[in-house]
Design a protein around this motif. Structure first.
Motif, PDB file in Angstrom:
ATOM      1  N   CYS A 187       0.875  -1.166   0.000  1.00 39.61           N
ATOM      2  CA  CYS A 187       0.000   0.000   0.000  1.00 39.61           C
ATOM      3  C   CYS A 187       0.917   1.222   0.000  1.00 39.61           C
ATOM      4  N   PHE A 188       0.535   2.257  -0.727  1.00 35.07           N
ATOM      5  CA  PHE A 188       1.318   3.485  -0.742  1.00 35.07           C
ATOM      6  C   PHE A 188       0.483   4.610  -1.321  1.00 35.07           C
ATOM      7  N   ARG A 189       1.057   5.780  -1.350  1.00 31.21           N
ATOM      8  CA  ARG A 189       0.439   6.951  -1.985  1.00 31.21           C
ATOM      9  C   ARG A 189       1.381   7.435  -3.073  1.00 31.21           C
ATOM     10  N   THR A 190       0.800   8.038  -4.097  1.00 32.18           N
ATOM     11  CA  THR A 190       1.595   8.591  -5.187  1.00 32.18           C
ATOM     12  C   THR A 190       0.951   9.882  -5.672  1.00 32.18           C
ATOM     13  N   ASP A 191       1.745  10.709  -6.317  1.00 30.54           N
ATOM     14  CA  ASP A 191       1.208  11.978  -6.812  1.00 30.54           C
ATOM     15  C   ASP A 191       0.815  11.915  -8.287  1.00 30.54           C
TER      16      ASP A 191
ATOM     17  N   CYS B 239      -3.936  -2.501   5.793  1.00 30.57           N
ATOM     18  CA  CYS B 239      -4.006  -1.408   4.810  1.00 30.57           C
ATOM     19  C   CYS B 239      -4.456  -1.933   3.442  1.00 30.57           C
ATOM     20  N   TYR B 240      -4.407  -3.244   3.251  1.00 27.41           N
ATOM     21  CA  TYR B 240      -4.717  -3.868   1.964  1.00 27.41           C
ATOM     22  C   TYR B 240      -5.980  -4.710   2.108  1.00 27.41           C
ATOM     23  N   ASP B 241      -7.053  -4.300   1.422  1.00 24.61           N
ATOM     24  CA  ASP B 241      -8.322  -5.020   1.460  1.00 24.61           C
ATOM     25  C   ASP B 241      -8.677  -5.450   0.044  1.00 24.61           C
ATOM     26  N   ALA B 242      -8.347  -6.688  -0.302  1.00 24.95           N
ATOM     27  CA  ALA B 242      -8.510  -7.178  -1.669  1.00 24.95           C
ATOM     28  C   ALA B 242      -9.964  -7.117  -2.151  1.00 24.95           C
ATOM     29  N   LYS B 243     -10.908  -7.409  -1.273  1.00 27.45           N
ATOM     30  CA  LYS B 243     -12.316  -7.383  -1.683  1.00 27.45           C
ATOM     31  C   LYS B 243     -12.745  -5.965  -2.055  1.00 27.45           C
ATOM     32  N   ARG B 244     -12.353  -4.992  -1.254  1.00 27.63           N
ATOM     33  CA  ARG B 244     -12.707  -3.597  -1.549  1.00 27.63           C
ATOM     34  C   ARG B 244     -12.005  -3.120  -2.817  1.00 27.63           C
TER      35      ARG B 244
ATOM     36  N   ALA C 203     -13.751  -4.654  -5.811  1.00 24.24           N
ATOM     37  CA  ALA C 203     -15.041  -4.002  -6.055  1.00 24.24           C
ATOM     38  C   ALA C 203     -14.835  -2.618  -6.653  1.00 24.24           C
ATOM     39  N   ASP C 204     -13.834  -1.873  -6.161  1.00 20.87           N
ATOM     40  CA  ASP C 204     -13.560  -0.543  -6.699  1.00 20.87           C
ATOM     41  C   ASP C 204     -13.071  -0.612  -8.141  1.00 20.87           C
ATOM     42  N   LEU C 205     -12.284  -1.621  -8.474  1.00 23.72           N
ATOM     43  CA  LEU C 205     -11.832  -1.789  -9.858  1.00 23.72           C
ATOM     44  C   LEU C 205     -13.013  -2.090 -10.775  1.00 23.72           C
ATOM     45  N   GLU C 206     -13.914  -2.969 -10.329  1.00 28.43           N
ATOM     46  CA  GLU C 206     -15.092  -3.312 -11.138  1.00 28.43           C
ATOM     47  C   GLU C 206     -16.018  -2.112 -11.319  1.00 28.43           C
ATOM     48  N   ALA C 207     -16.137  -1.277 -10.287  1.00 30.54           N
ATOM     49  CA  ALA C 207     -17.038  -0.125 -10.337  1.00 30.54           C
ATOM     50  C   ALA C 207     -16.396   1.093 -11.008  1.00 30.54           C
ATOM     51  N   GLY C 208     -15.112   1.016 -11.331  1.00 28.36           N
ATOM     52  CA  GLY C 208     -14.436   2.142 -11.974  1.00 28.36           C
ATOM     53  C   GLY C 208     -13.939   3.205 -11.005  1.00 28.36           C
ATOM     54  N   ARG C 209     -13.957   2.918  -9.712  1.00 25.85           N
ATOM     55  CA  ARG C 209     -13.440   3.865  -8.720  1.00 25.85           C
ATOM     56  C   ARG C 209     -11.916   3.819  -8.627  1.00 25.85           C
ATOM     57  N   ALA C 210     -11.313   2.816  -9.259  1.00 26.82           N
ATOM     58  CA  ALA C 210      -9.854   2.669  -9.319  1.00 26.82           C
ATOM     59  C   ALA C 210      -9.523   2.044 -10.668  1.00 26.82           C
ATOM     60  N   VAL C 211      -8.282   2.196 -11.086  1.00 25.50           N
ATOM     61  CA  VAL C 211      -7.821   1.635 -12.358  1.00 25.50           C
ATOM     62  C   VAL C 211      -6.548   0.843 -12.091  1.00 25.50           C
ATOM     63  N   ALA C 212      -6.461  -0.349 -12.694  1.00 26.11           N
ATOM     64  CA  ALA C 212      -5.284  -1.199 -12.508  1.00 26.11           C
ATOM     65  C   ALA C 212      -4.343  -1.038 -13.699  1.00 26.11           C
TER      66      ALA C 212
ATOM     67  N   TYR D  47      -5.995   5.018  -7.311  1.00 29.34           N
ATOM     68  CA  TYR D  47      -7.237   5.733  -7.010  1.00 29.34           C
ATOM     69  C   TYR D  47      -7.044   7.205  -7.351  1.00 29.34           C
ATOM     70  N   PRO D  48      -8.137   7.917  -7.609  1.00 29.49           N
ATOM     71  CA  PRO D  48      -8.020   9.342  -7.943  1.00 29.49           C
ATOM     72  C   PRO D  48      -7.364  10.188  -6.853  1.00 29.49           C
ATOM     73  N   ASP D  49      -7.482   9.770  -5.580  1.00 27.79           N
ATOM     74  CA  ASP D  49      -6.898  10.553  -4.493  1.00 27.79           C
ATOM     75  C   ASP D  49      -5.416  10.258  -4.256  1.00 27.79           C
ATOM     76  N   GLY D  50      -4.824   9.388  -5.075  1.00 24.65           N
ATOM     77  CA  GLY D  50      -3.405   9.071  -4.949  1.00 24.65           C
ATOM     78  C   GLY D  50      -3.102   7.812  -4.168  1.00 24.65           C
ATOM     79  N   GLN D  51      -4.119   7.213  -3.554  1.00 24.18           N
ATOM     80  CA  GLN D  51      -3.902   5.945  -2.855  1.00 24.18           C
ATOM     81  C   GLN D  51      -3.635   4.866  -3.897  1.00 24.18           C
ATOM     82  N   ALA D  52      -2.738   3.927  -3.583  1.00 20.45           N
ATOM     83  CA  ALA D  52      -2.403   2.870  -4.534  1.00 20.45           C
ATOM     84  C   ALA D  52      -2.111   1.568  -3.801  1.00 20.45           C
ATOM     85  N   TYR D  53      -2.334   0.476  -4.504  1.00 18.26           N
ATOM     86  CA  TYR D  53      -2.123  -0.858  -3.961  1.00 18.26           C
ATOM     87  C   TYR D  53      -1.418  -1.708  -5.005  1.00 18.26           C
ATOM     88  N   VAL D  54      -0.573  -2.615  -4.537  1.00 14.18           N
ATOM     89  CA  VAL D  54       0.191  -3.476  -5.434  1.00 14.18           C
ATOM     90  C   VAL D  54       0.024  -4.925  -4.994  1.00 14.18           C
TER      91      VAL D  54
END
Length: 158
Positions: free
Chosen positions: A75-79, A106-111, A114-123, A141-148
């Motif tokens: 989990c991390f943040r990016t600009d 910090c890492y919730d795979a189900k969320r 779901a966010d990837l399927e709903a378009g709230r995040a992009v992989a 995510y649009p707010d800079g949050q990221a997961y790997v």
């Protein structure tokens, strides 16, 4: 009367074995990854292939295990903005975040899924074949949050 002791012994052995397997899967193999470790250097694959561009990472928290290449999560943040990322880097076609240990909260795979399927995040593809048949995937995510995470690619199924 002897049957009760034998049955009770079998139950106790089974419970101890189950507890050992649970501990091994949930805690035993995982190690925290330092923010300065090579595994913490996050890249994204450019459109058109080949080039891996490092991205700025802040607040990195990561785990990994030698027992399997699929146990890496971070989990991390990016600009970097989503608009810039989608114009510059390869979107990952079938992202499937893998469930991590419960204590790595910090890492919730189900969320994330779901966010990837709903378009709230992009992989995005971070690195193809980081291990044979395994890709590194980054969800932004649009707010800079990221997961790997690492996931099997189509070559692993052959």
């Amino acid at each position: 009367m002897n049957g009760k002791y034998i049955g009770g012994g079998i139950v106790l052995i089974a419970l101890a074995f189950g507890a050992g397997v649970y501990y091994a899967q949930e805690y035993g193999y995982y190690e925290k990854v330092s923010a300065t470790a090579p595994a913490a250097a996050i890249t994204l694959a450019e459109l058109g292939g080949g080039t891996l561009d490092p991205i700025d990472v802040a607040g990195y928290l990561g785990i990994d295990a030698d027992s399997s290449p699929l146990r890496y999560r971070a989990c991390f943040r990016t600009d970097i903005s989503l608009a810039t990322a989608t114009e510059t880097f390869q979107v990952y076609d079938a992202p499937t975040p893998l469930i991590g240990p419960k204590w790595f909260d910090c890492y919730d795979a189900k969320r994330i899924g779901a966010d990837l399927e709903a378009g709230r995040a992009v992989a995005f593809l971070s690195q193809h074949d980081i291990h044979d048949g395994v890709d590194r995937v980054v969800a932004l995510y649009p707010d800079g949050q990221a997961y790997v995470w690492h996931q099997l690619n189509s070559e692993a199924e052959k």
